[in-house]
Design a protein around this motif. Sequence first.
Motif, short mmCIF file in Angstrom:
data_model
loop_
_atom_site.label_atom_id
_atom_site.label_comp_id
_atom_site.label_asym_id
_atom_site.label_seq_id
_atom_site.Cartn_x
_atom_site.Cartn_y
_atom_site.Cartn_z
N THR A 1 0.87 -1.18 0.00
CA THR A 1 0.00 0.00 0.00
C THR A 1 0.90 1.22 0.00
O THR A 1 2.12 1.12 0.23
N PHE A 2 0.32 2.41 -0.22
CA PHE A 2 1.10 3.64 -0.17
C PHE A 2 0.41 4.67 0.72
O PHE A 2 -0.82 4.82 0.70
N HIS A 3 1.22 5.34 1.50
CA HIS A 3 0.77 6.40 2.41
C HIS A 3 1.35 7.73 1.96
O HIS A 3 2.52 7.82 1.61
N TRP A 4 0.53 8.76 1.96
CA TRP A 4 0.92 10.12 1.57
C TRP A 4 1.12 10.90 2.86
O TRP A 4 0.24 11.58 3.34
N HIS A 5 2.32 10.75 3.39
CA HIS A 5 2.65 11.10 4.76
C HIS A 5 2.45 12.59 5.03
O HIS A 5 3.17 13.43 4.49
N GLY A 6 1.46 12.90 5.87
CA GLY A 6 1.19 14.28 6.24
C GLY A 6 0.02 14.90 5.52
O GLY A 6 -0.47 15.96 5.94
N SER B 1 13.34 13.84 13.00
CA SER B 1 12.89 12.50 13.39
C SER B 1 12.35 11.74 12.19
O SER B 1 11.99 12.34 11.18
N PRO B 2 12.26 10.41 12.29
CA PRO B 2 11.69 9.63 11.18
C PRO B 2 10.30 10.11 10.84
O PRO B 2 9.45 10.29 11.70
N GLY B 3 10.06 10.35 9.56
CA GLY B 3 8.76 10.83 9.09
C GLY B 3 8.65 12.33 9.03
O GLY B 3 7.77 12.85 8.34
N GLN B 4 9.50 13.06 9.73
CA GLN B 4 9.42 14.52 9.71
C GLN B 4 10.03 15.09 8.43
O GLN B 4 10.90 14.49 7.80
N PRO C 1 9.29 8.58 18.18
CA PRO C 1 8.58 9.36 17.16
C PRO C 1 7.17 8.81 16.94
O PRO C 1 6.97 7.60 16.87
N LEU C 2 6.20 9.72 16.86
CA LEU C 2 4.81 9.33 16.60
C LEU C 2 4.24 10.23 15.51
O LEU C 2 4.52 11.43 15.46
N HIS C 3 3.41 9.63 14.65
CA HIS C 3 2.81 10.33 13.52
C HIS C 3 1.30 10.23 13.61
O HIS C 3 0.76 9.15 13.84
N LEU C 4 0.60 11.34 13.45
CA LEU C 4 -0.85 11.36 13.48
C LEU C 4 -1.37 11.41 12.05
O LEU C 4 -1.17 12.40 11.35
N HIS C 5 -2.02 10.34 11.60
CA HIS C 5 -2.53 10.28 10.24
C HIS C 5 -3.72 11.23 10.07
O HIS C 5 -4.60 11.29 10.93
N GLY C 6 -3.71 11.94 8.96
CA GLY C 6 -4.88 12.74 8.59
C GLY C 6 -5.01 14.05 9.33
O GLY C 6 -6.01 14.76 9.15
N TYR C 7 -4.03 14.41 10.16
CA TYR C 7 -4.13 15.63 10.94
C TYR C 7 -2.77 16.30 11.05
O TYR C 7 -1.73 15.65 11.02
N ASP C 8 -2.80 17.63 11.21
CA ASP C 8 -1.72 18.33 11.87
C ASP C 8 -2.17 18.57 13.30
O ASP C 8 -3.36 18.63 13.59
N PHE C 9 -1.23 18.71 14.20
CA PHE C 9 -1.56 19.01 15.59
C PHE C 9 -0.63 20.12 16.08
O PHE C 9 0.43 20.37 15.50
N HIS C 10 -1.03 20.78 17.15
CA HIS C 10 -0.21 21.82 17.76
C HIS C 10 0.51 21.24 18.97
O HIS C 10 -0.11 20.57 19.81
N VAL C 11 1.81 21.48 19.04
CA VAL C 11 2.62 21.02 20.16
C VAL C 11 2.58 22.12 21.22
O VAL C 11 3.30 23.12 21.14
N VAL C 12 1.73 21.95 22.21
CA VAL C 12 1.48 23.03 23.17
C VAL C 12 2.39 22.98 24.38
O VAL C 12 2.51 23.97 25.12
N GLN D 1 3.05 23.65 14.51
CA GLN D 1 2.07 22.71 13.95
C GLN D 1 2.83 21.63 13.20
O GLN D 1 3.63 21.93 12.31
N ARG D 2 2.59 20.35 13.56
CA ARG D 2 3.33 19.25 12.94
C ARG D 2 2.39 18.08 12.72
O ARG D 2 1.24 18.07 13.20
N ASN D 3 2.89 17.06 12.01
CA ASN D 3 2.16 15.79 11.91
C ASN D 3 2.94 14.65 12.53
O ASN D 3 2.43 13.54 12.68
N THR D 4 4.22 14.90 12.89
CA THR D 4 5.08 13.89 13.49
C THR D 4 5.88 14.55 14.60
O THR D 4 6.43 15.63 14.41
N ILE D 5 5.94 13.91 15.75
CA ILE D 5 6.66 14.48 16.89
C ILE D 5 7.37 13.36 17.63
O ILE D 5 6.93 12.20 17.59
#
Length: 563
Positions: A91-96, A276-279, A484-495, A518-522
Amino acid sequence: MAMGMGMGSARRLRCASPACLLLAFLLAMPGLTAGLTRRYTFNVTMATVTRLCTTKSIPTVNGRFPGPRITVREGDRLVVSVHNNINNNVTFHWHGVRQLRSAWADGPAYITQCPMRPGQSYVYNFRIVGQRGTLWWHAHFSWLRATLHGPLVILPPRGVPYPFPKPYREVPLMLGEWFNADPEAVIKQALQTGGGPNVSDAYTFNGFPGPTYNCSGGGNSTFKLKVKPGRTYMLRLINAALNDELFFAVANHTLTVVQADASYVKPFAATTLVISPGQTMDVLLTAATNPSSTAFAIAVAPYTNTVGTFDNTTATAVLEYTPQRPAALRGLPAPPLPRYNDTGAVTNFSSNFRSLASARYPARVPLSVDRSFFFAVGLGADPCQSPVNGTCQGPNNTRFAASINNVSFVMPKTSLLQAHYQRRYNGVLAANFPAAPLRKFNYTGTPPNNTFVTHGTRVVPLAFNTSVEVVLQDTSIQGAESHPLHLHGYDFHVVGTGFGNYDAANDTAKYNLVDPVQRNTISVPTAGWVAIRFVANNPGRSNQPPPHLLAQLLTCVDCCSID
């Protein structure tokens, strides 16, 4: 190709009525401009590649390693026809990519789609909405992403400038790994033995390991970035390594960070980066007017506090000034990189990130929270069952097991999105993932006596438009380390972020709710925590931390079924 009204059209409107003025305003908003349909074809085939004097057949897209660059503009529709011609599922993922109302195009096998079997095809079809910058694509089945990956460049709509000086040239630079062995065999062995996977043989720049490795001294094995004196270049950095966080630097050059994970940031200067991996990270490099050398080393090396083995090598590429004579590859001025376990250097760099938070690109961080979660992240253990050669290779003859809140994810046989769409959850998933650890302990101190994990395919259902806060807490159960963690389908704010155990009574007051990045991987800091916030407004999305699929966040609204 379908064409819509672009920014130039918005400026040409002759507005006299309120309705016309409103239309012009909407067309000027980021992410609302209609775009083109960009079509690509991915033929997944085996190709013969030689690195480090090892010649082997690897999975590729269109015979290329790394794979082809995809270039779109914000507002475009992307259609990618994939044909699987190898003997693995893929499968293929369009990261971010946010995948608004197109969750079935996201790519995680058995989460949003069934994988393509050998000989099968699949068409990914989605729009790029409200995003611009550098992302990437990669295979999302087992470890095929080691060679099946490539850049995804999102340009602003035509007529919309960067919020920083336009560079002379833009260069995608994928930081990856090379395995002399088959990566699929490496991960299979790790899963069988319960130990950590064997490490890679080299780090790479756009697929090339460079002259610091044995049998890799030739110019054909080294990536060269050719620059002209006085010109400014934008490096679109992508960490495509499987597990490794990387330090990055260019000898005698200062870099200006302008984007992270396809979101603009307040520009800041740095001589050493960590990614980090994925960033992804977009940085500006201005070539010297009168350089002290004709060439300089570009270097990467790992950052880790892992209790296991890791690839503790340094890879180099070459920054070469033209039209000077080509420089010797060895003996170039090299950048000083931090030690592999220098958490202080990582913290100092990471603390610089702030959202642009401008009128055009505001920081829409949730100021109040509807649902709060506390996720304790780390490594636990499983009992040794069906040992290989009479033993398991985890601590004390156990098997390593990653977990969140002591739950280690079990891959389903049915796509979670399909099960949700058909409302057939029994035997597929359970909506009872714990919002906090069932047993509290000193997360970064002395570990509990019982380190065994539980197992399950468990999710957290969220109502549409729920404001969510997740505190991700590192644990020292099998040794504290960055995750490292990645949130699929979202950006999030690192507060917020910090070291030790998260203390809501004191740490919440220190949150940045004005301009958090704002990131998708942290990465969850070693022996520390990070707090993120987002609004669950993208139906059918799930949270996946690489490299292990641990916990799922699934929004429960209408989704498309999968055959």
